[in-house]
Design a protein around this motif. Structure first.
Motif, PDB file in Angstrom:
ATOM      1  N   ILE A 271      29.003  24.732 -58.692  1.00 13.81           N
ATOM      2  CA  ILE A 271      28.246  25.572 -57.941  1.00 13.81           C
ATOM      3  C   ILE A 271      27.039  24.902 -57.667  1.00 13.81           C
ATOM      4  O   ILE A 271      26.595  23.985 -58.358  1.00 13.81           O
TER       5      ILE A 271
ATOM      6  N   LYS B  72      22.993  25.846 -57.479  1.00 13.18           N
ATOM      7  CA  LYS B  72      21.797  26.733 -57.632  1.00 13.18           C
ATOM      8  C   LYS B  72      20.547  26.140 -57.263  1.00 13.18           C
ATOM      9  O   LYS B  72      20.606  24.918 -56.808  1.00 13.18           O
ATOM     10  N   TYR B  73      19.487  26.766 -57.164  1.00 11.49           N
ATOM     11  CA  TYR B  73      18.199  26.515 -56.601  1.00 11.49           C
ATOM     12  C   TYR B  73      17.188  26.626 -57.669  1.00 11.49           C
ATOM     13  O   TYR B  73      16.940  27.408 -58.134  1.00 11.49           O
TER      14      TYR B  73
ATOM     15  N   CYS C 239      23.842  31.509 -55.180  1.00 14.70           N
ATOM     16  CA  CYS C 239      24.433  30.151 -55.246  1.00 14.70           C
ATOM     17  C   CYS C 239      25.304  29.735 -54.455  1.00 14.70           C
ATOM     18  O   CYS C 239      25.495  30.652 -53.436  1.00 14.70           O
TER      19      CYS C 239
ATOM     20  N   PHE D 177      29.926  32.830 -61.964  1.00 14.64           N
ATOM     21  CA  PHE D 177      29.694  33.243 -60.494  1.00 14.64           C
ATOM     22  C   PHE D 177      30.794  33.962 -59.761  1.00 14.64           C
ATOM     23  O   PHE D 177      32.124  34.268 -60.351  1.00 14.64           O
TER      24      PHE D 177
ATOM     25  N   LEU E 177      19.742  29.395 -50.635  1.00 15.59           N
ATOM     26  CA  LEU E 177      19.436  29.198 -51.942  1.00 15.59           C
ATOM     27  C   LEU E 177      18.123  29.406 -52.269  1.00 15.59           C
ATOM     28  O   LEU E 177      17.742  30.055 -53.315  1.00 15.59           O
TER      29      LEU E 177
END
Length: 193
Positions: free
Chosen positions: A47, A49-50, A89, A138, A169
């Motif tokens: 995945i 993510k930010y 995500c 997730f 994001l």
């Protein structure tokens, strides 16, 4: 609902997709050894993510689903009319599957249909949560079905094109304006052999 999806991309291909939209992609836990495969509930998968503070995307591997109340896994979550202001995500996927009753009544197994994007890359909108049982995991967000999915299932996964990834994001995109059914002709459907 979607309980199986397909990934075929390697880390370099994923990095290039993010470079194309001018988003730096890091691998804070190391570059994973991704092999083309079908991903099942409770398996780990990539995945993105930010990190808002550093303004970079991060590819990590996490478990698909967290335990819900009653112990059933939360692998899909309705997004209809909801706003998710945190924990967003992107789930990297090259296709997803839906099941229908078999056309042949003597067949015991359901028919499995593979849906692939017809016009470029997509990712599935998702959320991450941390639970004591499994750590960070997730789920896939779902939307009403688009015309390509409707004959097979009453829900679809929320697909995002690369131009939408940064805003999803970094939370600058509102969920109710961003997530919705896929448009007609955007998915190719085939029976899984």
């Amino acid at each position: 609902m979607c309980n199986l999806y397909r990934i075929e991309k390697n880390p370099d291909a994923i990095r290039r997709l993010f470079a194309d939209i001018q988003v730096t992609l890091e691998f804070p836990e190391g570059i994973p050894n991704l092999q083309p495969r079908d991903v099942r509930i409770t398996e780990t998968a990539p995945i993105v993510k930010y990190d808002a503070e550093r303004r970079v995307a991060q590819l990590v591997e996490r478990r698909w689903s967290w335990p819900g109340s009653g112990g059933k896994p939360v692998f899909n979550m309705r997004s209809d009319g909801r706003e998710f202001g945190r924990d967003r995500c992107l789930v990297i996927a090259d296709g997803f599957y839906e099941y229908t009753a078999p056309k042949d009544p003597s067949q015991k197994r359901k028919d499995c249909w593979l849906f692939r994007p017809t016009g470029g890359e997509v990712a599935i909108a998702g959320l991450v949560r941390t639970t004591p049982d499994v750590g960070e995991a997730f789920t896939l967000l779902t939307v009403p079905p688009g015309p390509d999915i409707e004959p097979y299932h009453h829900r679809g996964v929320a697909l995002l094109k690369p131009a939408q990834w940064r805003a999803w994001l970094d939370h600058s995109a509102k969920c109710v304006e961003t997530l919705g059914p896929s448009v007609a002709g955007s998915l190719d459907v085939s029976l899984k052999a």
